[in-house]
Design a protein around this motif. Structure first.
Motif, mmCIF file in Angstrom:
data_model
loop_
_atom_site.group_PDB
_atom_site.id
_atom_site.type_symbol
_atom_site.label_atom_id
_atom_site.label_comp_id
_atom_site.label_asym_id
_atom_site.label_seq_id
_atom_site.Cartn_x
_atom_site.Cartn_y
_atom_site.Cartn_z
ATOM 1 N N HIS A 223 20.865 52.879 16.520
ATOM 2 C CA HIS A 223 21.671 54.061 17.511
ATOM 3 C C HIS A 223 21.927 54.943 16.077
ATOM 4 O O HIS A 223 23.205 54.478 15.765
ATOM 5 N N GLY A 293 31.941 57.919 22.113
ATOM 6 C CA GLY A 293 31.285 59.538 21.763
ATOM 7 C C GLY A 293 29.818 58.664 22.410
ATOM 8 O O GLY A 293 29.921 57.467 22.862
ATOM 9 N N GLY A 294 29.004 59.814 22.374
ATOM 10 C CA GLY A 294 27.750 59.432 22.964
ATOM 11 C C GLY A 294 27.258 59.629 24.448
ATOM 12 O O GLY A 294 26.350 60.128 24.669
ATOM 13 N N SER A 295 28.404 59.648 25.341
ATOM 14 C CA SER A 295 28.187 60.460 26.330
ATOM 15 C C SER A 295 29.715 60.028 27.053
ATOM 16 O O SER A 295 31.093 59.765 26.072
ATOM 17 N N ALA A 296 30.042 61.088 27.674
ATOM 18 C CA ALA A 296 31.220 62.186 27.743
ATOM 19 C C ALA A 296 32.565 60.623 27.940
ATOM 20 O O ALA A 296 32.142 59.747 29.103
ATOM 21 N N HIS A 314 37.853 61.178 20.383
ATOM 22 C CA HIS A 314 36.827 61.438 21.790
ATOM 23 C C HIS A 314 35.597 62.692 20.404
ATOM 24 O O HIS A 314 35.841 63.084 20.608
ATOM 25 N N ALA A 315 34.702 61.156 20.121
ATOM 26 C CA ALA A 315 32.761 62.391 19.224
ATOM 27 C C ALA A 315 31.927 63.226 19.825
ATOM 28 O O ALA A 315 31.823 61.882 21.152
ATOM 29 N N TRP A 316 31.434 64.130 20.019
ATOM 30 C CA TRP A 316 30.659 64.393 20.210
ATOM 31 C C TRP A 316 29.456 64.813 19.486
ATOM 32 O O TRP A 316 29.862 64.728 17.369
ATOM 33 N N GLY A 317 28.042 64.215 19.308
ATOM 34 C CA GLY A 317 26.981 64.382 18.219
ATOM 35 C C GLY A 317 25.756 63.622 18.761
ATOM 36 O O GLY A 317 25.831 63.475 19.604
ATOM 37 N N MET A 318 24.638 64.115 18.153
ATOM 38 C CA MET A 318 22.948 63.630 18.434
ATOM 39 C C MET A 318 22.751 63.071 16.891
ATOM 40 O O MET A 318 22.879 63.371 16.163
ATOM 41 N N THR A 319 21.153 62.252 17.327
ATOM 42 C CA THR A 319 20.776 61.805 16.577
ATOM 43 C C THR A 319 20.553 62.954 15.555
ATOM 44 O O THR A 319 20.009 62.553 14.330
ATOM 45 N N GLN A 349 35.318 67.153 23.612
ATOM 46 C CA GLN A 349 35.280 66.764 22.326
ATOM 47 C C GLN A 349 35.650 66.842 20.986
ATOM 48 O O GLN A 349 34.578 66.498 20.782
ATOM 49 N N ASP A 409 22.471 70.525 24.828
ATOM 50 C CA ASP A 409 24.270 71.042 25.912
ATOM 51 C C ASP A 409 24.882 71.762 25.501
ATOM 52 O O ASP A 409 24.004 73.242 25.333
ATOM 53 N N LEU A 421 32.411 69.631 25.858
ATOM 54 C CA LEU A 421 31.018 70.086 27.092
ATOM 55 C C LEU A 421 30.637 69.653 27.978
ATOM 56 O O LEU A 421 31.059 68.456 28.588
ATOM 57 N N ARG A 424 23.941 69.219 29.877
ATOM 58 C CA ARG A 424 22.770 69.053 28.838
ATOM 59 C C ARG A 424 22.422 70.181 30.092
ATOM 60 O O ARG A 424 22.108 70.455 31.079
ATOM 61 N N LYS A 515 22.397 55.867 28.326
ATOM 62 C CA LYS A 515 22.495 57.284 28.930
ATOM 63 C C LYS A 515 22.481 56.945 30.295
ATOM 64 O O LYS A 515 20.669 56.579 30.718
HETATM 65 P P1 AMP Z 1 22.027 60.691 21.284
HETATM 66 O O1 AMP Z 1 21.359 61.382 20.348
HETATM 67 O O2 AMP Z 1 21.186 60.003 21.834
HETATM 68 O O3 AMP Z 1 22.782 60.072 20.210
HETATM 69 O O4 AMP Z 1 22.403 61.542 21.730
HETATM 70 C C1 AMP Z 1 22.038 62.808 21.860
HETATM 71 C C2 AMP Z 1 23.239 63.288 22.933
HETATM 72 O O5 AMP Z 1 24.485 62.593 23.449
HETATM 73 C C3 AMP Z 1 24.546 64.954 22.501
HETATM 74 O O6 AMP Z 1 22.863 65.506 22.877
HETATM 75 C C4 AMP Z 1 25.567 65.267 24.116
HETATM 76 O O7 AMP Z 1 23.827 65.162 25.394
HETATM 77 C C5 AMP Z 1 25.423 63.375 24.123
HETATM 78 N N1 AMP Z 1 26.490 63.330 23.353
HETATM 79 C C6 AMP Z 1 27.564 62.048 22.788
HETATM 80 N N2 AMP Z 1 27.831 62.762 23.102
HETATM 81 C C7 AMP Z 1 28.775 63.106 24.269
HETATM 82 C C8 AMP Z 1 30.002 63.542 24.622
HETATM 83 N N3 AMP Z 1 31.698 62.599 23.393
HETATM 84 N N4 AMP Z 1 29.959 64.141 25.554
HETATM 85 C C9 AMP Z 1 29.464 64.116 25.955
HETATM 86 N N5 AMP Z 1 27.401 64.456 25.667
HETATM 87 C C10 AMP Z 1 27.323 63.694 24.743
#
Ligand code: AMP
Length: 544
Positions: A223, A293-296, A314-319, A349, A409, A421, A424, A515
């Motif tokens: 992932h 991370g990955g969700s809140a 607490h980290a935020w990011g996406m693929t 985040q 987001d 954050l 969505r 998620k």
């Molecule tokens: P993915 O590409 O499957 O890792 O999903 C990415 C999405 O997961 C992001 O666009 C957010 O909507 C959500 N996400 C990732 N990290 C967080 C976080 N720390 N808090 C809330 N949502 C998150």
């Protein structure tokens, strides 16, 4: 005029060369699905990666072609990360939790030529073999019973090999996003983008690795490039402890026995760990840092980990962003904050790591730049050297004309750069022209000791357009009413955010990456109506 520095192309083979040279003896421990354990080290990973690169070339895999892995976290998977890139190939990490149609689509779309898999996923291979039209060779990571075993396969090579070099911008890995609509989309990472992302991950305000760290990454290697940890960890020469199973009892025992200092994973991992420790009446593991991370990450989780002496990042990011965009390292005012203020700050985040730039734009026109005022929610956009420009095989770019990727987001940027954050874009609830954050409602609700999981969705309302309905899964053996839930939420969210109805259900649908799937939830309750368009629980006179 040219500068006077040496040529050093940013290829990730440098990463494993460095790890083997400078931290060659640092251990890599793997706990396998059958309960057995193996130990190798960075020098061993490099040695096997060289053999794997040779073995792939011997199979006829060519530079730029895709090699798939269908596997959990373990040392042979790690070998593949470096072995495939080392022969110029592109590793496609396949998520085994995808549905069959998605599995068929992504393997064929990526045109994977070789597929290395865990014996535990033999049923998937058996089911999908006829549907995967491009795969010519199957290699099994942990058994020779059905396909050639990985160890036998690379064992045929002598490892006397020079890495295949090339351009920094050659691809080295591809991950598919399991979008909730349409087919999954491929995000192809470059050697350069991967190397820069991993270096950024080493910043003290990010993973803060030093050679003494012992990391057990629960985030799967399939992932979002496992958050870049297998690269950043190699750069710092840390010890890795991998587990091919995510059973909290196994993780807990490994953490204690192997002296684990750091872990990384989605919040549900910690939910399961809390439950395990509560049941057993034991303490949480004494980790220094948990990256979540990955969700809140809900507030109560942060609080419990912090009380345990664990720093929560607490980290935020996406693929699409390789994936790290922001990380919640201690802010400049950290030492002056009270415990509660620290928890509040950590529930946001974090701040962008160097290399990632963020901005928010108006949710309606998707253009007007919004202030970093700590209160205006907007569509979150990002740019930087490890942010996607175009999906694999797509005809058009995935960025705005001025070069930003729209994340889908919704967030608020605070004056000190902290990202909060809120939703969505598709999930945010618009009530009487004002935005309600479904995520905030959910996070507040799961703080209730009787609630296992909660999902808020906007349901059509004749007067307000949409009103929130909260779907709740109770913890086993617990009983609460809708009134209890609203009373609990009353001092945690704005009054007009309180759900118009609270529905208790057995299970909330999830995506393949764990998620909450709001789309499935909406589909499942497509005919759901608020009684007479009137609130089910609370009067709405307070709204206007
Ligand atoms: P993915 O590409 O499957 O890792 O999903 C990415 C999405 O997961 C992001 O666009 C957010 O909507 C959500 N996400 C990732 N990290 C967080 C976080 N720390 N808090 C809330 N949502 C998150």
């Amino acid at each position: 005029m040219l500068g006077a520095m040496q040529d050093w192309s940013m290829r990730i083979t440098h990463v494993i060369d460095h790890a083997a040279r400078e931290a060659g003896g640092r251990e890599i421990v793997s706990r396998w699905a059958d309960g057995s354990e193996t130990r190798t080290n960075w020098a061993g990973i490099r040695r096997d990666a060289l053999k794997m690169a040779q073995a792939l070339l011997a199979l006829g895999v060519e530079k730029g072609e895709r090699v798939a892995s269908l596997a959990m976290n373990h040392s042979r998977h790690l070998v593949s990360w470096y072995g495939v890139a080392g022969m110029g190939g592109v590793l496609h990490t396949v998520n085994p939790r995808l549905f069959d149609d998605q599995l068929e689509y992504i393997v064929n779309h990526a045109e994977d030529k070789v597929l290395c898999y865990d014996a535990a996923f033999q049923p998937i291979v058996d089911r999908m073999k006829d549907r995967w039209t491009t795969v010519e060779h199957y290699i099994c990571y942990d058994s020779g019973e059905y396909s050639q075993s990985f160890e036998d396969w690379i064992g045929e090579q002598d490892g006397d090999f020079e890495w295949v070099m090339g351009s920094e911008t050659d691809p080295c890995m591809i991950c598919y996003t399991s979008g909730t609509t349409g087919n999954p989309k491929g995000v192809q990472y470059e050697h350069r983008s991967t190397l820069l992302h991993a270096m950024a991950g080493l910043q003290p305000s990010s993973f803060n690795f030093n050679p003494g760290n012992v990391m057990l990454p629960v985030v799967p290697m399939f992932h979002a490039a496992s958050w870049g940890l297998p690269y950043a960890g190699a750069m710092a020469g840390i010890k890795f402890v991998f587990s091919a199973v995510n059973d909290p009892a196994v993780l807990h025992e490994l953490m204690l026995r192997e002296g684990v200092t750091d872990s990384a994973g989605v919040p549900t991992v910690w939910l399961a760990h809390f439950q395990y420790c509560d049941q057993e009446g034991i303490d949480l593991p004494p980790l220094k840092t948990a990256t979540i991370g990955g969700s809140a990450c809900p507030r109560f989780m942060i609080e419990r980990l912090m009380r345990n002496g664990t720093r929560v990042q607490h980290a935020w990011g996406m693929t699409e962003t390789s994936p790290i965009g922001t990380v919640g390292g201690p802010s400049s005012d950290w030492d002056r904050l009270s415990f509660d203020e620290k928890v509040d700050k950590t529930a946001m985040q974090g701040r962008p790591i160097f290399g990632a730039e963020l901005r928010t734009v108006d949710l309606d026109d998707m253009q007007t730049l919004l202030p970093r005022d700590g209160k205006t929610p907007g569509a979150l956009q990002i740019r930087g050297p490890w942010v996607i420009k175009r999906y694999f095989k797509a005809q058009v770019d995935a960025i705005t004309e001025d070069g930003w990727f729209d994340t889908g987001d919704v967030g608020i940027i605070h004056p000190d750069g902290t990202l909060q954050l809120t939703d969505r874009t598709k999930d945010v609830i618009k009530s009487g022209g004002e935005w309600i954050s479904s995520v905030e409602l959910e996070n507040a609700a799961v703080g209730h000791p009787a609630i296992a999981e909660a999902a808020a969705v906007g349901i059509y309302h004749p007067k307000w357009d949409e009103r929130p309905v909260l779907f709740v899964v109770k913890k086993e053996g617990e009983d609460i009413s809708a009134e209890d839930v609203n009373a609990f939420l009353a001092d945690k969210v704005a009054k007009w955010w309180l759900p118009d109805a609270v529905e208790f259900i057995d299970e909330i649908p999830h995506t393949a990456t764990g998620k909450i799937s709001k789309k499935d939830l909406r589909d499942r309750y497509a005919d759901y109506k608020l009684g007479n368009g009137a609130p089910a629980v609370l009067p709405m006179t307070w709204h206007g």
